[in-house]
Design a protein around this motif. Structure first.
Motif, PDB file in Angstrom:
ATOM      1  N   HIS A  13      14.744 -22.675  -1.669  1.00 53.46           N
ATOM      2  CA  HIS A  13      14.946 -22.234  -3.059  1.00 53.46           C
ATOM      3  C   HIS A  13      15.620 -20.864  -3.059  1.00 53.46           C
ATOM      4  O   HIS A  13      15.763 -20.239  -2.011  1.00 53.46           O
TER       5      HIS A  13
ATOM      6  N   HIS B 184      14.956 -17.799  -4.311  1.00 48.61           N
ATOM      7  CA  HIS B 184      14.358 -16.460  -4.328  1.00 48.61           C
ATOM      8  C   HIS B 184      14.924 -15.626  -3.176  1.00 48.61           C
ATOM      9  O   HIS B 184      15.263 -16.165  -2.117  1.00 48.61           O
TER      10      HIS B 184
ATOM     11  N   HIS C 283       7.874 -25.243  -7.425  1.00 47.92           N
ATOM     12  CA  HIS C 283       7.799 -23.769  -7.411  1.00 47.92           C
ATOM     13  C   HIS C 283       8.703 -23.172  -8.496  1.00 47.92           C
ATOM     14  O   HIS C 283       8.232 -22.458  -9.374  1.00 47.92           O
TER      15      HIS C 283
ATOM     16  N   ASP D 239       7.441 -13.087  -4.997  1.00 49.49           N
ATOM     17  CA  ASP D 239       7.727 -13.955  -6.132  1.00 49.49           C
ATOM     18  C   ASP D 239       6.504 -14.766  -6.478  1.00 49.49           C
ATOM     19  O   ASP D 239       6.492 -15.530  -7.380  1.00 49.49           O
TER      20      ASP D 239
HETATM   21 ZN   LIG Z   1       9.747 -18.274  -4.051  1.00 50.10          ZN
END
Ligand SMILES: [Zn+2]
Ligand SMILES: [Zn+2]
Length: 336
Positions: A38, A40, A94, A336
């Motif tokens: 992902h 982030h 997420h 995060d």
């Molecule tokens: Zn994350």
């Protein structure tokens, strides 16, 4: 006794590496082939020759990488041949486009979870349990104290806090991560009919990401940029901002206001006090302690390896439960 077969994922100086597939997962140094869980900041880094990622996350990754980045989006559940392995991505629940990585080689399956949660979230596909022999799980909130309250309850608390501040004639500034959390809050608040279509004001760091979610069809409250031009007077308004904006000159436009932080870290009182916000709301995009245990069991894995944060307590607990378990060193943060 049979020799232990070669691991499908090992730690290297560049990141998690799959030797038979010759690819990396969320590498922190530039590599040829990066499979990305992902977007982030601790998982998506610049400089890789190609990025393989789940299609719903492609627009976010594109927004965070140079224009020249070579993105290869694939659909969830579609297997790809990389070297001698079959690789597929599966929803991690997420943020939009977050994925677990399933690697199959010579009859064995390893799964790398990336960051994940098990609570419902309207902004992304729900976590999908994937059976495997070895499960590499995140462990950001792997202490028994971390148990999330129901999302609806937290959103009601946020709405109530906003209403009270509005009645007092002051602004409500809610700090939260710009990617994922901000959009989840906007989507959950949109469900509360009483709020109607009152726009929420966004810090500049959230504008493009929020538009990507909207373009993907995620229902959100209407938003406006929190610039001086958009509104002279912020009394009664709700403003979302990343934690980095706290204490900056950008905050001056709001005058007297109440501040709050929305994060799993707010579960711990000392953390709320240390960060100095007026309020803390416990809403996380990571698995809490019961969800980590549930997920490790559901994986069917004999061996569970942990990345991020508090690996020790969970490693010990899993060993007591009959798993083989250990930690994997990564620079992934729990931010995060
Ligand atoms: Zn994350
Ligand atoms: Zn992470």
């Amino acid at each position: 006794m049979q020799a232990e077969p070669e691991p499908l994922v090992v730690t290297t100086g560049r990141g998690l590496y799959c030797p038979p597939g010759d690819f990396y997962i969320d590498p922190w140094q530039p590599v040829q082939t990066a499979v990305i869980t992902h977007a982030h900041g601790d998982h998506l880094h610049q400089g890789n020759a190609r990025y393989i990622l789940a299609r719903p996350g492609a627009a976010i990754a594109a927004a965070r990488l140079p224009q020249t980045a070579n993105l290869l989006p694939i659909d969830y559940g579609t297997a790809l041949t990389l070297g001698a392995t079959r690789v597929s991505l599966h929803p991690a629940g997420h943020i939009l486009g977050s994925a677990q990585v399933r690697i199959e080689h010579a009859g064995r399956v390893w799964v790398v979870s990336g960051d994940y949660k098990r609570q419902p979230d309207r902004t992304c596909a729900a976590f999908e349990p994937v059976g495997c022999d070895v499960f590499i799980s995140e462990a950001t909130f792997a202490l028994p104290v971390y148990r999330w309250p129901p999302t609806g309850q937290v959103i009601e608390e946020i709405a109530r806090w906003w209403r009270i501040n509005r009645d007092r004639g002051i602004a409500s500034v809610l700090f939260c991560y710009a990617l994922g959390k901000a959009q989840r809050i906007l989507s959950e608040l949109a469900e509360l009919a009483e709020l109607g279509a009152e726009p929420v004001h966004l810090h500049g760091a959230m504008l493009r990401l929020t538009q990507i979610y909207r373009d993907a069809g995620v229902p959100l409250l209407p938003t406006l940029p929190a610039t001086i031009e958009s509104r002279q007077d912020y009394r009664g308004a709700l403003i979302l901002a990343p934690p980095s904006a706290a204490g900056s000159s950008w905050m001056r436009r709001f005058g007297e206001h109440s501040s709050a932080f929305c994060s799993g870290w707010m579960r711990v009182r000392a953390e709320r006090r240390r960060r100095g916000y007026d309020r803390g709301f416990v809403l996380s995009d990571h698995a809490d302690w019961p969800a980590l245990l549930q997920t490790c069991r559901q994986s069917g894995a004999r061996r569970v390896l942990l990345t991020h944060g508090h690996a020790d307590a969970l490693t010990r607990f899993l060993c007591e439960q009959g798993f083989e378990s250990g930690a994997v060193a990564t620079p992934f943060g729990g931010a995060d």
